[in-house]
Design an enzyme around this catalytic site. Structure first.
Site, PDB file in Angstrom:
ATOM      1  N   ASP B 104      -6.191   0.586   3.486  1.00 14.98           N
ATOM      2  CA  ASP B 104      -6.309   1.543   2.384  1.00 14.98           C
ATOM      3  C   ASP B 104      -7.785   1.659   1.983  1.00 14.98           C
ATOM      4  OD1 ASP B 104      -5.699   3.354   0.473  1.00 14.98           O
ATOM      5  OD2 ASP B 104      -4.443   2.027  -0.729  1.00 14.98           O
ATOM      6  N   ASN B 217       1.445  -1.708  -5.167  1.00 15.02           N
ATOM      7  CA  ASN B 217       0.836  -2.111  -6.445  1.00 15.02           C
ATOM      8  C   ASN B 217       0.033  -0.979  -7.084  1.00 15.02           C
ATOM      9  OD1 ASN B 217      -1.257  -2.056  -4.674  1.00 15.02           O
ATOM     10  ND2 ASN B 217      -2.048  -4.084  -5.153  1.00 15.02           N
ATOM     11  N   LEU B 220      -0.303   3.938 -12.664  1.00 15.77           N
ATOM     12  CA  LEU B 220      -1.083   4.662 -13.672  1.00 15.77           C
ATOM     13  C   LEU B 220      -0.639   4.083 -15.011  1.00 15.77           C
ATOM     14  CD1 LEU B 220      -1.190   8.562 -13.864  1.00 15.77           C
ATOM     15  CD2 LEU B 220      -1.220   7.137 -15.877  1.00 15.77           C
ATOM     16  N   HIS B 251      -4.753   3.082 -10.383  1.00 14.53           N
ATOM     17  CA  HIS B 251      -5.094   2.332  -9.180  1.00 14.53           C
ATOM     18  C   HIS B 251      -4.458   3.028  -7.985  1.00 14.53           C
ATOM     19  CE1 HIS B 251      -4.169  -1.482  -6.617  1.00 14.53           C
ATOM     20  NE2 HIS B 251      -5.332  -0.991  -6.276  1.00 14.53           N
ATOM     21  N   HIS B 346     -12.577  -0.809  -4.241  1.00 13.19           N
ATOM     22  CA  HIS B 346     -12.511  -2.230  -3.882  1.00 13.19           C
ATOM     23  C   HIS B 346     -12.075  -2.504  -2.443  1.00 13.19           C
ATOM     24  CE1 HIS B 346      -8.663  -2.037  -6.549  1.00 13.19           C
ATOM     25  NE2 HIS B 346      -8.282  -1.908  -5.311  1.00 13.19           N
ATOM     26  N   ASN B 347     -12.086  -1.474  -1.591  1.00  9.57           N
ATOM     27  CA  ASN B 347     -11.884  -1.668  -0.143  1.00  9.57           C
ATOM     28  C   ASN B 347     -12.931  -0.841   0.603  1.00  9.57           C
ATOM     29  OD1 ASN B 347      -9.603  -3.248  -0.468  1.00  9.57           O
ATOM     30  ND2 ASN B 347      -8.184  -1.815   0.462  1.00  9.57           N
ATOM     31  N   SER B 402      -5.222  -5.499 -18.244  1.00 13.00           N
ATOM     32  CA  SER B 402      -6.318  -5.309 -17.306  1.00 13.00           C
ATOM     33  C   SER B 402      -7.638  -5.498 -18.037  1.00 13.00           C
ATOM     34  CB  SER B 402      -6.252  -3.894 -16.731  1.00 13.00           C
ATOM     35  OG  SER B 402      -5.022  -3.702 -16.073  1.00 13.00           O
ATOM     36  N   HIS B 421     -10.929  -8.210  -7.860  1.00 14.62           N
ATOM     37  CA  HIS B 421     -10.432  -6.833  -7.992  1.00 14.62           C
ATOM     38  C   HIS B 421      -9.084  -6.735  -8.690  1.00 14.62           C
ATOM     39  CE1 HIS B 421      -7.452  -7.595  -4.970  1.00 14.62           C
ATOM     40  NE2 HIS B 421      -7.125  -6.324  -4.832  1.00 14.62           N
TER      41      HIS B 421
END
Lengths: 142, 517
Positions: B104, B217, B220, B251, B346-347, B402, B421
Site C-alpha cells: 500500500d 485498518n 475516517l 487513514h 507512512h509507506n 490518536s 505510525h
C-alpha cells in the site's frame, strides 16, 4: 473430496494466512482460489453465479503459477468488482492453468464482506507436493 | 506441526539506552549493520519474535547504512516488519525494495481542523457520520462516489494525468484548496513520477477507486480535542488546535493501484535480482534491485505514481468531508474553518540527505509503517510549521484515540528522521475474530451471521457506544478484527517515541464518530 483450506492464526499479525490442500493440482488451485475469496467474503454460498470468467495464466514454475492465478482474483475484484464463489480448473500443469470462475458483482448488502485483499505475498509462500497430494501456504496482504 | 511453522529465536539485545535495543551483526550471517529497536522495555517484551527475524533480514540488504531500525509500534509484516526503517547508500550499491515500502504505497494520514466544537457537532453526529459513510465509500472493492461532474468515470488518459501530478490534479479540477498542497508531504505531487512505468493492469485496478477508504485498518474519524489532552499549548495553537474543538482524521492509501504497482515490480525484481545483479536475499519479500539500475529507477518512478494516487485519493476524501460538513451545518467549508493541518505518508522510500560517519550522504530512506519526522528548521517543512517541526499524525485503534505530534532533531540524528505510525497489532486478524465471534465459518450462513452480529454488537460496538463513539462499518467481522484489544496501547507507543526523542506529542485526539471499511 480432499479439497480444503483453513486460515492460520498469528503467522503475520497484520495479514491473513491460509493453508490449502488437494489430492492434485486441480483441487489445490480450486481450494486456494476459494480461500482468497473467502478472505473477502465470509460466506461463499452468498456469492451467486451470475457471471462466468475464464482465466488463462502461466508461470515459470508451480509456485509462480499459483501466485499468478491467485492474483487474478485480486485483479478482478478491483477492476471489475467481481467475486467468485465457484471455481472450475479446466486444464492444469505445473506451468499453465486454464480455469472458469463463477460469481457476481460484489454487493455489500448481500455479501458478508470482510476485508479487502491488497496483494498475494511471497512471505512464507510455498506450494509443495505432500504424501496426500499438494499443499500451499499463502499470506495475503490485507 | 504444520509446514508453515518456523521457530524464531528472540535475540539477546544490547541495551544502548532505556529506549534503544541493538541486535549485533553476529546474530545472523550476512548482517551488514546491526538492527536497532526504538522502544520501551515493556513494548519490546510484547513484540512478536518474527519482528526481530525480519529486521535482522533487512540488515543484510546491500548498501544499508548505520542500522536496520524498528519503530516502537513494530510488528511482523512480510519482508520488512511494519515499523521498519532502512537507509541505503545509493552511490555504493544501495538497493530499493518494494518490501521496504509495502504494497500500500503511500498509505498515510490526513488531519482536517474545524472551527466547530463538540457542542456544535454532538446533536448532528449520527447524521454527519451517516452522510460521510455514503460519500466516502469503504470496504472490500469500494468504488468511487460519483458526483454530478461524473468524477468516478475517469478515462485511462485522465487517470494517467492524475497519477502524474497527484493531489495537485484534484485541486486544479476543483476538488480541494490550493493551500492543502502546501501542508501535504511533497506538496501532494512526488517529483519524478513517470506514468509510462506503470502497467495497464495497475490502472484498471485503481480507475474506479479515487476517493475511497478501502478496508482493514483504514478509517475516517471525527475526533474531539479535550483541554487535558493538549500537551503543548503553544504548539497546539500554531497547528490550529483549541480545546473543545472537533477535527477529522482519516487513514488510507493507494488502493488497488498502488498494490498492483508493488506486485508488478516485486515480480520483476525477483526475476533479475540474482541473475543480473548477483543479489541473494533471505526472504522473497525482500526482493530488490540496485537503486541506480534500470529496474530500480523504473520502480522508483512507478512508485511515485503510487504516492501520487494516494495523495489524490486523500485529497478527494478531504473534499467529500468538506462537502458533507457544509451540507450538515449549512455553511461552506471555508466558513467552518476546515483547513488541512497536514498529510503524512507512512509507506514510502525517499531520497534524503543525512550524515553518516561524519559525511553528508544522499540516502534512500525506506519507511514501511513509519512516519517521516523532521525537526524544527528543516527546509522541507511548510513555512507555517518550520519553527515547531513537521506535523506527525499517528492513529490508534478505533477505540482508543490518536495523536498529533511534531518531528524532532532527535529523529533526524537517530532514525533518519522517522518515528512510529500507529498503535501496532498484537494479535492477528484471524485470532481477533475468533476471540470475539468464535469459529463460525462452517456454520449455516444465517446462523453464522446472527452469531457474528450479536457478538460484535455485544463485545465491540456496545463498549464503543458506552465510550461515546458512534461507529458505522461495512463489515461486522472487520470491526472484530480492528477491536482495541488486538492493538498495542497507543499511549505507550507515543510515550516511547517521546522518550526516544523521535517525535514530540502535541495533542491526543479522542474519537466520537468512526467510518470503517
Amino acid at each position: 473430496m480432499t479439497m480444503s483450506y483453513h486460515f492460520v492464526e498469528d503467522v503475520s499479525l497484520a495479514d491473513v494466512a491460509f493453508e490449502a490442500s488437494g489430492k492434485d493440482l486441480k483441487e489445490l488451485f480450486e481450494s486456494a482460489g476459494l480461500a482468497v475469496t473467502n478472505t473477502m467474503v465470509r460466506n461463499l454460498a452468498s456469492v451467486h453465479t451470475k457471471v462466468t470468467k475464464t482465466v488463462d495464466v502461466e508461470g515459470s514454475d508451480v509456485e509462480n503459477l499459483m501466485f499468478n492465478f491467485l492474483q487474478e482474483f485480486v485483479f478482478l475484484k478491483d477492476a471489475e468488482r467481481l467475486l467468485f464463489g465457484k471455481i472450475k480448473i479446466d486444464e492444469i500443469s505445473e506451468i499453465a492453468c486454464k480455469a472458469t470462475l463463477y460469481g457476481e458483482k460484489l454487493d455489500s448488502k448481500r455479501h458478508d464482506l470482510s476485508v479487502d485483499v491488497k496483494a498475494i505475498t511471497y512471505h512464507m509462500f510455498r506450494v509443495e507436493r505432500t504424501r496426500e497430494g499438494w499443499q500451499a501456504f499463502v499470506v495475503l496482504d490485507v | 506441526m504444520s509446514f508453515h511453522d518456523r521457530e524464531f529465536k528472540k535475540p539477546d539485545f544490547n541495551r544502548i539506552s532505556d529506549v534503544i535495543w541493538e541486535v549485533p551483526t553476529s546474530f545472523k550471517q550476512g548482517m551488514r549493520v546491526p538492527a536497532q529497536v526504538f522502544t520501551t522495555k515493556k513494548l519490546l517484551g510484547e513484540m512478536d519474535a518474527h519482528v526481530f527475524d525480519q529486521i535482522t533480514n533487512v540488515a543484510t540488504l546491500p548498501g544499508i547504512v548505520r542500522a536496520a531500525m524498528c519503530m516502537p509500534d513494530g510488528h511482523s509484516g512480510y519482508g520488512f516488519p511494519i515499523g521498519g526503517v532502512a537507509a541505503m547508500d545509493i552511490e555504493n550499491g544501495g538497493v530499493i525494495s518494494p518490501g521496504g515500502i509495502g504494497f500500500d504505497i503511500n498509505c498515510g494520514m490526513r488531519l482536517l481542523r474545524t472551527d466547530l466544537t463538540w457542542k456544535d457537532v454532538e446533536p448532528k453526529l449520527k447524521q454527519l457520520v451517516n452522510l460521510l459513510y455514503d460519500r466516502v465509500p469503504a470496504g472490500v472493492g469500494s468504488a468511487a462516489f460519483d458526483d454530478a461532474a461524473g468524477f468516478a468515470k475517469l478515462s485511462h488518459g485522465q487517470f494517467r494525468e492524475m497519477i502524474s501530478s497527484g493531489a495537485e490534479w484534484c485541486v486544479e479540477k476543483g476538488y480541494g484548496w490550493k493551500e492543502d498542497l502546501a501542508v501535504t508531504e511533497e506538496e501532494g505531487n512526488a517529483e519524478g513520477a513517470d506514468e509510462s512505468r506503470v502497467s495497464d493492469k495497475a490502472v484498471k485496478r485503481g480507475l474506479g477507486q479515487v476517493g475511497t477508504l478501502g478496508s482493514g485498518n483504514h478509517y475516517l474519524e471525527i475526533q474531539v480535542v479535550k483541554k487535558e489532552n493538549i500537551f503543548d499549548e503553544e504548539y497546539a495553537k500554531k497547528l490550529g488546535i483549541f480545546p473543545g474543538q472537533v477535527v477529522v482524521m482519516f487513514h488510507c492509501g493507494s488502493r488497488g493501484f498502488g498494490h498492483q504497482v508493488a506486485t508488478d515490480y516485486l515480480q520483476l525484481f525477483l526475476s533479475v535480482m540474482e541473475s543480473k545483479y548477483g543479489i541473494k536475499i533471505l526472504d522473497r519479500e525482500l526482493a530488490c534491485a540496485p537503486f541506480t539500475s534500470k529496474e530500480g529507477q523504473d520502480y522508483f518512478a512507478a512508485m511515485k505514481c503510487g504516492i501520487n494516487f494516494s495523495f489524490a485519493n486523500r485529497q478527494m476524501i478531504a473534499h467529500r468531508i468538506r462537502e458533507a460538513f457544509a451540507q450538515i451545518f449549512g455553511k461552506d467549508a471555508e466558513a467552518l474553518g476546515m483547513r488541512q493541518i497536514y498529510d503524512v505518508a507512512h509507506n514510502t522510500a525517499k531520497l534524503e540527505e543525512y550524515e553518516v560517519d561524519g559525511k553528508k550522504k544522499k540516502l534512500l530512506i525506506h519507511r514501511k509503517g513509519a512516519t517521516r519526522s523532521l525537526g524544527p528548521g528543516n527546509p522541507n517543512i511548510p513555512k507555517a510549521y518550520r519553527d515547531i517541526g513537521q506535523p506527525v499524525i499517528i492513529g490508534g485503534s478505533m477505540e482508543t484515540g490518536s495523536y498529533l505530534l511534531v518531528g524532532t532533531k532527535g529523529a533526524e540524528e537517530q532514525t533518519f528522521g522517522s518515528t512510529a505510525h500507529g498503535a501496532g497489532r498484537t494479535m492477528s486478524r484471524t485470532r481477533a475474530i475468533r476471540e470475539i465471534v468464535g469459529n463460525t465459518r462452517d456454520m449455516p450462513r444465517d446462523k453464522a451471521r446472527a452469531i457474528e452480529r450479536r457478538k460484535v454488537e455485544e463485545l465491540v460496538i456496545n463498549p464503543m457506544i458506552k465510550k461515546g463513539i458512534y461507529v458505522k462499518s461495512v463489515s461486522y467481522s472487520g470491526l472484530a478484527e480492528e477491536a482495541g484489544f488486538a492493538y498495542k496501547d497507543i499511549d505507550e507507543v507515543i510515550d516511547a517515541t517521546a522518550k526516544a526523542d523521535i517525535s514530540k506529542p502535541v495533542v491526543r485526539l479522542i474519537p466520537v464518530g468512526n467510518v470503517k471499511g
